[in-house]
Design a protein around this motif. Structure first.
Motif: not given
Length: 177
Positions: A130-154
C-alpha cells in the motif's frame, strides 16, 4: 532532537556475498544449455540481477546511516530500494505490515523515483504493502524496537502539534499511537 540508526552490515553482506556467485553460476549454466528460452531467461536474469547486486552493495558499504528521525521527517535508507527523505508533512500514518513498518504518505508517486529497477521495486511495494516506503528493522542496529517506535510517534505528534498551533487550532486531535 535527531536520532540516527546505523545499518547492519555483516549479515547482509554475507548473504549478498554467498548468493551472488551461486546465482551467477547457475545463470551461466543455463546460458550454455541448448534452447532459446534458457538463454533468454538467463540473459534477462543477468540484466536485472547484476544491477540489484550493485545497488545492494553500494547501499550496504556506504557509511551513511540507515535511518534518521528528526523534527523535519524521516531519512530512510534501511531497505532496498532506498527512499531517502520523507518530510512529516507527507506522512499520513505509520503501520506494521508483516516484518516492516510501512510509512503511508499523501502522494506515493512522489517517492517512486530512481532507475527502472528501483521504480519497479517501489511499485511492487505499493501494490502489496500500500506504500513504496517501509522501514526494514532487520537491517538496522537496534537495542530496542520500542524505543525507535516511541521516537517515531513522538516526532510525528510533535510535527502535528506544531502544525495545529501554526494554524491557530487547539491541541485536540488525532494521535498516531
Amino acid at each position: 532532537m535527531s536520532t540516527t540508526y546505523k545499518l547492519k552490515l555483516k549479515n547482509n553482506l554475507i548473504i549478498v556475498a554467498i548468493m551472488t556467485p551461486i546465482i551467477i553460476f547457475f545463470t551461466f549454466i543455463l546460458i550454455y544449455e541448448e534452447g532459446f528460452s534458457n538463454q533468454l531467461i538467463s540473459s534477462l536474469f543477468i540484466c536485472f540481477f547484476c544491477p540489484f547486486v550493485g545497488v545492494s552493495l553500494k547501499t550496504l558499504l556506504s557509511n551513511k546511516p540507515g535511518l534518521i528521525i528528526d523534527h523535519e521527517g524521516i531519512f530512510n535508507r534501511s531497505g532496498i530500494p532506498v527512499i531517502g527523505f520523507i518530510p512529516w508533512e507527507d506522512v499520513e500514518s505509520i503501520q506494521w505490515k508483516g516484518p516492516w513498518l510501512c510509512v503511508f504518505t499523501s502522494n506515493n508517486e512522489k517517492y517512486i523515483t530512481g532507475n527502472i529497477i528501483s521504480k519497479l521495486m517501489k511499485r511492487y511495494n505499493t501494490k502489496h504493502l500500500g506504500t513504496p516506503i517501509f522501514i526494514n528493522f532487520q537491517n538496522l542496529v537496534l537495542d530496542d524496537i520500542e524505543i525507535l517506535m516511541d521516537q517515531l510517534y513522538s516526532a510525528m505528534e510533535e510535527h502535528i502539534e506544531k502544525s495545529r498551533l501554526s494554524m491557530g487550532e487547539g491541541a485536540v486531535g488525532q494521535s498516531f499511537r
